[in-house]
Design a protein around this motif. Structure first.
Motif, mmCIF file in Angstrom:
data_model
loop_
_atom_site.group_PDB
_atom_site.id
_atom_site.type_symbol
_atom_site.label_atom_id
_atom_site.label_comp_id
_atom_site.label_asym_id
_atom_site.label_seq_id
_atom_site.Cartn_x
_atom_site.Cartn_y
_atom_site.Cartn_z
ATOM 1 N N VAL A 15 -4.056 4.467 0.616
ATOM 2 C CA VAL A 15 -3.133 5.603 0.725
ATOM 3 C C VAL A 15 -1.696 5.095 0.861
ATOM 4 O O VAL A 15 -0.756 5.628 0.273
ATOM 5 N N LEU A 43 3.180 11.539 1.739
ATOM 6 C CA LEU A 43 1.746 11.240 1.688
ATOM 7 C C LEU A 43 0.888 12.493 1.749
ATOM 8 O O LEU A 43 -0.341 12.416 1.760
ATOM 9 N N LYS A 97 -2.136 12.995 -0.392
ATOM 10 C CA LYS A 97 -3.211 11.998 -0.355
ATOM 11 C C LYS A 97 -4.114 12.105 0.860
ATOM 12 O O LYS A 97 -5.109 11.389 0.949
ATOM 13 N N ILE A 98 -3.733 12.928 1.836
ATOM 14 C CA ILE A 98 -4.528 12.993 3.072
ATOM 15 C C ILE A 98 -4.841 14.450 3.420
ATOM 16 O O ILE A 98 -4.107 15.354 3.037
#
Ligand code: TXA
Ligand code: MG
Length: 320
Positions: free
Chosen positions: A49, A156, A159-160
């Motif tokens: 990540v 991010l 991605k999470i």
């Protein structure tokens, strides 16, 4: 575009983590990108990540000195004194690891970096879990660390699955990293705990010289914490003359210009702790301003001023 949920639901964060997934967590220093430190799959996800090279090891977060003892072979006297004085807090200790900590966490080194973060939500989360959390700062590798849930979401969020929102970080720069040689403390990264405070408890410390080839702490790589614009450090009066309106200004406590539309004063009252708290948010927002350069000045080399200057120099190193 962010798809991560942002919230304060500890059971939700815990459920993702028990499932091996990574979630962003607040700490007093910066936001972390957390996963189960005892699970190689989760650790691998963190590196993916973050797009971080595997040679750069991760810090393990736990909730107390007692629990830290499950992951390290011993806590030497000098280290124990520091842990008792400053945990929970912005202090990371390098201690001999037990084999329960997977190789991927320490990049194969025989010491593990460990700390007890001082944030009520994350401490509560750590107490709910029966494993510690590996967490690097929740930014893409090489960029400025995030000090709010929104910073994490911007970079991010796609991605999470979850960002635990603990508000703005109270310290604002990463933890101070301390290792030991013959029970003598060595500072590997200047950070949110001032060297003066450490020396009061542990006596004189050695500062590891900056080096871009030091394999022990890749966080010390010179170009790090870098904005995407050229970042120039020096005498602000001169820099303003040279770069004029093409530059955004980052100053400690003085206002140098009444005509620049993009300038941030880190602490008008000259408070180094306040300056640290505002530093990364300021660098991010000036990085997005419609100007070509960011120009900045060094702060006094004392208290958190040292960690701030370290981050400013690294941001500037990107262009040299
Ligand atoms: O404040 C902080 O420390 C934040 C919050 C989230 O806790 N974390 C953080 O992690 O700054 P990170 O990964 O961005 O920086 C940690 C640095 C790495 O650059 C790495 O070089 C160093 O710590 N480190 C980690 N484990 C190490 C080890 N076993 N030996 C030497 N250095 C280590
Ligand atoms: Mg980092």
């Amino acid at each position: 575009m962010s798809t991560a949920q942002i919230g304060t639901d500890l059971s939700k964060a815990a459920a993702f983590l028990r499932n091996g997934e990574v979630v962003a967590i607040p700490t007093e220093t910066v936001y972390g990108l957390a996963g189960n430190a005892l699970n190689e799959y989760s650790a691998t996800r963190i590196f993916e990540v973050k797009e971080r090279p595997f040679f750069d090891p991760l810090i393990v977060h736990t909730s107390s000195i007692q629990r830290a003892e499950e992951f390290v072979l011993e806590i030497p006297d000098a280290a124990r004194k520091l842990a008792e004085a400053f945990w929970p807090g912005p202090l990371t200790l390098l201690l001999p690891r037990r084999s329960i900590i997977p190789d991927i966490i320490t990049s194969g080194l025989d010491k593990v970096a460990i700390r007890v973060p001082d944030h009520p939500l994350t401490l509560e989360l750590l107490k709910m879990l029966d494993f510690p959390l590996a967490a690097p700062s929740a930014n893409p590798f090489g960029y400025i660390s995030p000090t709010s849930a929104q910073h994490v979401a911007q970079q991010l969020g796609h991605k999470i699955p979850y960002i635990l929102d603990g508000g703005e970080c109270g310290v604002g720069v990463e933890s101070t990293i301390i290792g030991f040689e013959n029970d003598k403390p060595i500072v590997y990264r200047l950070g949110g705990l001032a060297v003066e405070a450490i020396e009061k408890i542990a006596g004189p410390v050695t500062l590891m010289a900056h080096s871009s080839s030091n394999p022990l702490a890749p966080g010390m790589l010179k170009s790090h914490y870098a904005p995407s614009k050229p970042f120039l450090l020096g005498d602000l009066k001169q820099l303003i003359q040279q770069y004029g309106n093409e530059a955004a200004i980052l100053s400690f406590h003085k206002q140098y210009s009444y005509t620049h539309s993009h300038q941030i004063i880190l602490s008008p009252s000259g408070d180094l702790n306040e300056a640290a708290r505002h530093l990364f948010g300021a660098m991010r927002s000036l990085d997005q301003a419609p100007v070509k350069y960011i120009i900045a000045e060094l702060l006094p080399e004392q208290g958190l001023g040292r960690a701030i200057n370290d981050r400013l120099r690294r941001a500037a190193a990107e262009n040299s």
